[in-house]
Design a protein around this motif. Structure first.
Motif, PDB file in Angstrom:
ATOM      1  N   ILE A   1      -3.273  -5.611   5.558  1.00 28.99           N
ATOM      2  CA  ILE A   1      -3.174  -5.378   4.113  1.00 28.99           C
ATOM      3  C   ILE A   1      -3.118  -6.733   3.423  1.00 28.99           C
ATOM      4  CG2 ILE A   1      -1.787  -4.422   2.247  1.00 28.99           C
ATOM      5  CD1 ILE A   1      -0.843  -2.264   4.107  1.00 28.99           C
ATOM      6  N   ASP A   2      -4.063  -6.960   2.486  1.00 28.78           N
ATOM      7  CA  ASP A   2      -4.034  -8.175   1.663  1.00 28.78           C
ATOM      8  C   ASP A   2      -2.892  -8.048   0.666  1.00 28.78           C
ATOM      9  OD1 ASP A   2      -6.129  -9.440   2.868  1.00 28.78           O
ATOM     10  OD2 ASP A   2      -7.640  -8.669   1.507  1.00 28.78           O
ATOM     11  N   GLN A   3      -1.828  -8.827   0.896  1.00 29.43           N
ATOM     12  CA  GLN A   3      -0.617  -8.697   0.083  1.00 29.43           C
ATOM     13  C   GLN A   3      -0.452  -9.918  -0.821  1.00 29.43           C
ATOM     14  OE1 GLN A   3       1.967  -5.970   0.564  1.00 29.43           O
ATOM     15  NE2 GLN A   3       2.078  -6.727  -1.532  1.00 29.43           N
TER      16      GLN A   3
ATOM     17  N   GLN B   1       1.292 -12.730  -3.034  1.00 28.59           N
ATOM     18  CA  GLN B   1       2.606 -13.348  -2.958  1.00 28.59           C
ATOM     19  C   GLN B   1       3.016 -13.899  -4.321  1.00 28.59           C
ATOM     20  OE1 GLN B   1       4.339 -13.220   0.084  1.00 28.59           O
ATOM     21  NE2 GLN B   1       2.587 -11.868   0.509  1.00 28.59           N
TER      22      GLN B   1
ATOM     23  N   THR C   1      -2.458 -15.039  -1.181  1.00 28.16           N
ATOM     24  CA  THR C   1      -2.589 -13.696  -0.610  1.00 28.16           C
ATOM     25  C   THR C   1      -2.538 -13.796   0.906  1.00 28.16           C
ATOM     26  OG1 THR C   1      -3.919 -12.910  -2.473  1.00 28.16           O
ATOM     27  CG2 THR C   1      -4.045 -11.652  -0.424  1.00 28.16           C
TER      28      THR C   1
ATOM     29  N   ASP D   1       3.255   3.033   5.606  1.00 25.50           N
ATOM     30  CA  ASP D   1       1.813   3.000   5.327  1.00 25.50           C
ATOM     31  C   ASP D   1       1.057   3.862   6.336  1.00 25.50           C
ATOM     32  OD1 ASP D   1       1.911   1.159   3.146  1.00 25.50           O
ATOM     33  OD2 ASP D   1       2.128  -0.490   4.574  1.00 25.50           O
TER      34      ASP D   1
ATOM     35  N   GLN E   1       9.236  -2.831   6.516  1.00 26.97           N
ATOM     36  CA  GLN E   1       8.450  -3.784   5.738  1.00 26.97           C
ATOM     37  C   GLN E   1       7.130  -4.091   6.415  1.00 26.97           C
ATOM     38  OE1 GLN E   1      10.916  -7.275   5.629  1.00 26.97           O
ATOM     39  NE2 GLN E   1      10.649  -7.718   7.800  1.00 26.97           N
ATOM     40  N   ARG E   2       6.213  -4.625   5.597  1.00 32.28           N
ATOM     41  CA  ARG E   2       4.935  -5.076   6.139  1.00 32.28           C
ATOM     42  C   ARG E   2       5.100  -6.470   6.744  1.00 32.28           C
ATOM     43  NH1 ARG E   2       1.566  -3.368   0.672  1.00 32.28           N
ATOM     44  NH2 ARG E   2       1.520  -1.113   1.089  1.00 32.28           N
TER      45      ARG E   2
ATOM     46  N   GLN F   1       5.062  -2.525  -3.227  1.00 31.39           N
ATOM     47  CA  GLN F   1       4.016  -3.453  -3.625  1.00 31.39           C
ATOM     48  C   GLN F   1       2.642  -2.891  -3.272  1.00 31.39           C
ATOM     49  OE1 GLN F   1       5.390  -7.099  -1.589  1.00 31.39           O
ATOM     50  NE2 GLN F   1       5.454  -8.023  -3.609  1.00 31.39           N
TER      51      GLN F   1
ATOM     52  N   GLY G   1      -1.428  -3.220  -2.367  1.00 33.96           N
ATOM     53  CA  GLY G   1      -2.170  -4.137  -1.500  1.00 33.96           C
ATOM     54  C   GLY G   1      -3.489  -3.527  -1.115  1.00 33.96           C
TER      55      GLY G   1
END
Length: 795
Positions: free
Chosen positions: A64-66, A68, A73, A82, A212-213, A250, A252
């Motif tokens: 997942i492109d998260q 920051q 990213t 997820d 969390q991721r 969040q 993503g």
């Protein structure tokens, strides 16, 4: 078919009649075909079938492109929430699963000989995702993935064979891991991660992965048939955004990567370079054998003339000669396949490519088919031109000269052209090998910030997996080791340079929080490893007064204090205040070729962080011997077992080998290209020797006339060597021009070395000219010994 069988029988008789020619030609072909077949097997495992699973094109890695807070990213692994959302709402995957290697939480298998094990933990659907099932026993059940379920494991194949001697009765038995009774429920087949010792069910509800991721776990999925990666990404991203809006998480963008692309992307350049190099070797082989056939053609011109006079047309002669080339290639291929089978393990050990764990490198029917195709192709390449030249013999001219020596299918200029081509190709191969060797010497010359050679590392763990056991055991072991007169210093650390990893945390210093790499030490670790001080002092092994000491690197000092002095200041690590007693010089923990910036590092005593990890992480013990000292053979094992508790000594690593793990890829590339370059040189020298030797035999009468009119042996040698050396010089020049362009393809593999390194090119040229001169001089010496009376009488 009858005439074809006749041609084959004739070809075999000719090979037996001329054993010297046959042996040289067959071995030359065997080298080229054997090498290319073995490397094809490696490339087959790396590219054609790197994923030996059903429908591997459906397998994807999930990230997942998260975004920051700092605007960057990061690609993070998905959380369990997820994954559950995708399972409930998306018709994207048929299976999706998560796995993680528990490298930071090794398990101790109790018994007469305790053993430290690293487990792979997996979620439900992991084994069905890859189409694998235990060949003995069963898979984990749904209940066994639940929190609080009974402890169960599945064994890896190699561990089952080694520890339990392949006994099927182990399924259903009880083993003790970290003191907990655990049931063995199955054994995986040999083709699936055979080196992984044990597998456990992944209870995501009780793990950080569920919260969390980016927890460090990897997630993979199998797409539904007919669904593209772009369509799947769009569907999964929409689900993730809806879930983020509902739960306040969040958002993503989901990023899917084909598993095939993941395992092959890093190999593309390397495979291209190997392919070019092997192609050049095959070209050398073809040129060499073509030269041998052309030289032999002089002897066969009268035979071809007689056949033509009896009614054989040129096509019939051409077919016979091509058939003979195929017979020669078949013999070379048979020997080459044996060489490929013999070389295969050596090539696998020295290939600079990433080979997936489940990819099998074997000489299979596909490799044999490649060898057969290569044999036919090379037979046509090296056989067509000689066959065309020989089959075009003039009947009247050949019969008229039958008793007076013979003309040649290989002219003087033709022989020189062959020499020039061979030398040019050899220069390109040797230039690439020379650049890799020069690059690797520079890798080894990099200053790491310490010298690992005198140090010895012990992978050791107490059997009891408790914080108290670890806190008592390692100081006791360090004291045991330090008491021996041959030991200069001993200590322990959780992550040693070159052979360890790193833990990351935030420390409070100079009024701010700073992310650093944190390391725990015991005893005189800094003296044992040989780090260099910039300022301050390394703490002694028995130091206990005042605040707990901390040692920081130059990078950490600059990051946390800037221009202010760091020595004597304090920092806080996990609610414990430490005094900075030393600033050490930066160390290249990841080795000489890593391009990542050096991490700021902070070292604190292991006792101050003893309660921060449960179960505790084992430490690596470092011992430095006094110069010229030796230890008894069983010293380390006895010291480990006499430190107050039962313990497992897994491995003893001498410092001279520490660097191997981080430079394995450039070393393998250097060895492989070095072997190809050396083979190119040998083939070129064999070709030069053969062409020069043939020229000597062809010019026997001319030499006899020269000597009869007063030519000295030195004159004769100089004439013969000159005829061979000038095409060598021209070939070197052409090869250097080719290398100037060709070596650009290995630029990304070179370390602090230009692909157009003049010194390397000059060295290659000098070596090749000197070696070629020797190869030409040896047969030329025979010319000087020719008796002119015998030479003239032959006319």
């Amino acid at each position: 078919m009858e005439s074809f069988r006749q041609d084959v029988r004739l070809g075999i008789r000719l090979l037996l009649k001329q054993p010297g020619f046959s042996l040289l030609a067959i071995m030359t072909l065997a080298l080229g075909i054997g090498l290319s077949t073995a490397l094809f097997s490696v490339l087959d495992a790396a590219f054609i079938r790197p994923l030996p699973y059903p429908n591997p094109e459906q397998l994807v890695d999930i990230g997942i492109d998260q975004p920051q807070p700092n605007g960057e990213t990061f690609v993070l692994g998905p959380s369990s929430a997820d994954v559950e959302d995708w399972k409930r709402h998306g018709g994207v995957f048929t299976q999706v699963a998560t796995s993680r290697n528990e490298f930071s939480r090794p398990l101790i298998l109790d018994g007469e000989e305790p053993q430290r094990l690293l487990a792979e933990v997996v979620t439900k659907d992991y084994f069905p995702l890859y189409g694998v099932a235990p060949f003995a026993g069963r898979d984990f059940t749904d209940d066994e993935y639940a929190r609080g379920a009974s402890d169960v494991v599945i064994l890896g194949y190699n561990f089952w064979k080694g520890r339990f001697h392949g006994d099927h009765a182990v399924v259903g038995s009880i083993i003790h891991l970290n003191g907990v009774a655990t049931t063995v429920v199955g054994v995986l087949p040999e083709w699936f991660y055979a080196k992984t010792k044990i597998w456990r069910p992944f209870n995501v509800a009780g793990d950080s992965f569920g919260k969390q991721r980016g927890s460090g776990a990897g997630t993979e999925g199998r797409l539904r048939a007919g669904l593209s990666i772009a369509e799947a990404e769009a569907a999964l991203t929409a689900i993730a955004e809806r879930a983020a809006a509902e739960r306040g998480g969040q958002p993503g963008r989901v990023k899917l990567t084909s598993m095939y692309e993941s395992v092959t992307a890093s190999n593309t350049k390397t495979a291209r370079i190997i392919g070019y190099a092997v192609g050049l070797v095959l070209l050398l082989v073809c040129v060499n054998v073509a030269g041998l056939l052309l030289a032999r053609g002089a002897v066969r011109r009268p035979e071809m003339a007689v056949r033509a006079s009896l009614g054989a047309g040129r096509f019939r002669l051409l077919r016979q000669l091509i058939t003979e080339s195929l017979v020669l290639a078949a013999c070379g291929t048979a020997v080459g396949v044996l060489l490929a089978w013999w070389w295969l393990d050596v090539l696998v050990a020295n290939t600079p490519m990433y080979l997936p764990a489940n990819a099998q490198v074997t000489i299979d029917p596909k490799a044999l088919g490649f060898a057969a195709v290569t044999a036919v192709a090379t037979a046509m390449l090296f056989g067509l031109v000689p066959a065309w030249r020989i089959s075009g013999t003039s009947v009247s001219d050949a019969l008229a000269r039958a008793g007076r020596g013979h003309g040649s299918a290989l002219s003087r200029r033709g022989g020189q052209l062959l020499i020039g081509v061979e030398v040019a190709v050899a220069v390109v191969l040797m230039a690439g090998a020379g650049l890799m060797i020069r690059s690797f010497t520079r890798v080894l010359a990099v200053d790491l910030g310490f010298d690992p050679t005198p140090a010895i590392a012990l992978d050791v763990s107490p059997v009891a997996p408790t914080v108290d056991a670890h806190g008592q055991y390692y100081p006791a072991l360090v004291r045991n080791l330090s008491s021996h007169p041959a030991v200069e210093a001993a200590g322990a650390v959780d992550n040693a340079p070159l052979i360890g990893g790193g833990s990351y945390t935030g420390v409070s210093a100079n009024g701010a929080m700073h992310p650093v790499t944190i390391r725990r030490y015991v005893g005189a670790y800094f003296d044992a490893i040989g780090f260099s001080l910039k300022e301050g002092r390394f703490p002694s092994a028995t130091e206990s007064a005042g605040l707990p000491p901390a040692i920081i690197s130059e990078s950490a000092a600059r990051k946390m204090f800037g221009d202010r002095p760091a020595l004597g200041s304090t920092l806080e690590v996990w609610k414990t205040v430490h005094e900075i007693v030393a600033v050490m010089r930066d160390v290249r923990y990841r080795g000489p070729i890593s391009t990542r910036p050096l991490d700021p590092e902070v070292f604190v005593p292991a006792t101050t962080m003893a309660s921060s990890t449960r179960p505790p992480r084992p430490l690596m013990v470092i011992v430095r011997l006094r110069p010229g000292s030796t230890l008894p053979a069983n010293f380390f094992r006895e010291a480990v077992q006499s430190a107050g508790q039962r313990a497992v000594l897994e491995e003893v690593k001498h410092g001279s080998t520490w660097l191997d793990g981080v430079v394995v890829t450039p070393r393998r590339g250097t060895v492989l290209l070095g072997l190809l370059g050396g083979l190119g040189l040998v083939l070129a020298l064999v070709g030069i020797f053969g062409v020069t030797a043939y020229a000597v035999s062809r010019r026997t009468q001319e030499i006899g006339v020269r000597m009869a009119f007063g030519a000295t042996p030195a004159n004769v040698v100089s004439v013969m060597v000159r005829d061979s050396v000038w095409p060598v010089v021209m070939g070197v020049a052409a090869g250097l021009v080719g290398s100037w362009w060709a070596t650009k393809v290995i630029a990304s593999f070179l370390f602090e070395t230009e692909p157009r390194d003049i010194a390397t090119f000059a060295s290659v040229a000098l070596v090749l000219v000197a070696a070629a001169g020797l190869a030409a001089w040896l047969p030329a010496r025979r010319a000087a010994r020719i008796d002119p009376i015998i030479a003239l009488r032959a006319e």
